[in-house]
Write a protein that holds these residues in place. Sequence first.
Motif, PDB file in Angstrom:
ATOM      1  N   SER A  28       0.810  -1.213   0.000  1.00 49.54           N
ATOM      2  CA  SER A  28       0.000   0.000   0.000  1.00 49.54           C
ATOM      3  C   SER A  28       0.850   1.272   0.000  1.00 49.54           C
ATOM      4  CB  SER A  28      -0.929  -0.001   1.215  1.00 49.54           C
ATOM      5  OG  SER A  28      -0.167  -0.092   2.407  1.00 49.54           O
ATOM      6  N   MET A  29       2.156   1.119   0.179  1.00 49.30           N
ATOM      7  CA  MET A  29       3.042   2.292   0.141  1.00 49.30           C
ATOM      8  C   MET A  29       3.409   2.696  -1.281  1.00 49.30           C
ATOM      9  SD  MET A  29       3.473   3.123   3.266  1.00 49.30           S
ATOM     10  CE  MET A  29       4.896   4.197   3.225  1.00 49.30           C
ATOM     11  N   PHE A  30       3.162   1.820  -2.250  1.00 49.60           N
ATOM     12  CA  PHE A  30       3.466   2.163  -3.639  1.00 49.60           C
ATOM     13  C   PHE A  30       2.677   3.406  -4.038  1.00 49.60           C
ATOM     14  CE2 PHE A  30       6.285  -1.048  -4.310  1.00 49.60           C
ATOM     15  CZ  PHE A  30       5.801  -2.328  -4.538  1.00 49.60           C
ATOM     16  N   PHE A  65      -5.572   3.593 -15.470  1.00 48.02           N
ATOM     17  CA  PHE A  65      -6.495   3.858 -14.375  1.00 48.02           C
ATOM     18  C   PHE A  65      -5.910   3.271 -13.096  1.00 48.02           C
ATOM     19  CE2 PHE A  65     -10.102   5.434 -16.749  1.00 48.02           C
ATOM     20  CZ  PHE A  65      -9.952   4.863 -18.008  1.00 48.02           C
ATOM     21  N   LEU A  66      -6.025   4.044 -12.008  1.00 50.58           N
ATOM     22  CA  LEU A  66      -5.524   3.581 -10.726  1.00 50.58           C
ATOM     23  C   LEU A  66      -6.644   3.567  -9.695  1.00 50.58           C
ATOM     24  CD1 LEU A  66      -3.199   2.813  -8.806  1.00 50.58           C
ATOM     25  CD2 LEU A  66      -2.788   5.271  -8.480  1.00 50.58           C
ATOM     26  N   ASN A  67      -6.833   2.429  -9.061  1.00 50.14           N
ATOM     27  CA  ASN A  67      -7.801   2.286  -7.971  1.00 50.14           C
ATOM     28  C   ASN A  67      -7.006   1.948  -6.715  1.00 50.14           C
ATOM     29  OD1 ASN A  67      -9.649   1.337  -6.059  1.00 50.14           O
ATOM     30  ND2 ASN A  67     -11.027   0.517  -7.631  1.00 50.14           N
ATOM     31  N   LYS A  68      -6.716   2.983  -5.937  1.00 45.31           N
ATOM     32  CA  LYS A  68      -5.836   2.795  -4.779  1.00 45.31           C
ATOM     33  C   LYS A  68      -6.461   1.893  -3.723  1.00 45.31           C
ATOM     34  CE  LYS A  68      -5.216   7.281  -4.306  1.00 45.31           C
ATOM     35  NZ  LYS A  68      -5.597   7.805  -5.638  1.00 45.31           N
ATOM     36  N   SER A  69      -7.749   2.023  -3.515  1.00 44.70           N
ATOM     37  CA  SER A  69      -8.392   1.224  -2.466  1.00 44.70           C
ATOM     38  C   SER A  69      -8.338  -0.262  -2.800  1.00 44.70           C
ATOM     39  CB  SER A  69      -9.833   1.672  -2.253  1.00 44.70           C
ATOM     40  OG  SER A  69     -10.574   1.521  -3.449  1.00 44.70           O
ATOM     41  N   ALA A  70      -8.408  -0.574  -4.091  1.00 42.27           N
ATOM     42  CA  ALA A  70      -8.348  -1.972  -4.521  1.00 42.27           C
ATOM     43  C   ALA A  70      -6.919  -2.416  -4.824  1.00 42.27           C
ATOM     44  CB  ALA A  70      -9.224  -2.178  -5.757  1.00 42.27           C
TER      45      ALA A  70
END
Lengths: 113, 112
Positions: A28-30, A65-70
């Motif tokens: 998650s740090m990425f 597209f980036l979905n950070k939560s997923a």
Amino acid sequence: DQQVKQNSPSLSVQEGRISILNCDYTNSMFDYFLWYKKYPAEGPTFLISISSIKDKNEDGRFTVFLNKSAKHLSLHIVPSQPGDSAVYFCAASVGNYGQNFVFGPGTRLSVLP
Amino acid sequence: DTAVSQTPKYLVTQMGNDKSIKCEQNLGHDTMYWYKQDSKKFLKIMFSYNNKELIINETVPNRFSPKSPDKAHLNLHINSLELGDSAVYFCASSQALGPPLHFGNGTRLTVT
């Protein structure tokens, strides 16, 4: 321990249609992500990037597209062309430092005429 | 005009030998890298070299050593080659400390 995963080893798409290549990550740090394209017997070529402050970045026919939560990103190619047939690598990093980038195993895209 | 070039393209050698792979970039970039693509196709960083500072991936055996005679060159020396060293090795470069933007075409090393 694979921090960057590309679960589809291969994908076939008809010319003119949309290609969607997926990438999942566990760290998650990425906060910085890149896509590369690689033809046989050549090195990877940088395609497009996105940072975690955005959820979309577009460059011509390519959109990431980036979905950070997923913890998921995807590369869309519209319309797909036969010349897009290649292996696509996703890479992720903490900070935009070359030393930190972790690569996925790649997805082979075949665009059929 | 090739931006990042590496030689040789193919290298076949026996266990225990010492070999070198050369890399040159004509982009004026500050940072160069060596990556190893293993049998599972993952690209894993081995070294980065920026302005005389070498950053080594801790998993790389010390049989591997990069040598940079100048900013445009980063060669890879491998001593006492082992079967597990067989892989494709890529050189890359980038501006400052940013992501690798330009890769060479790879050197396929086969150790027999």
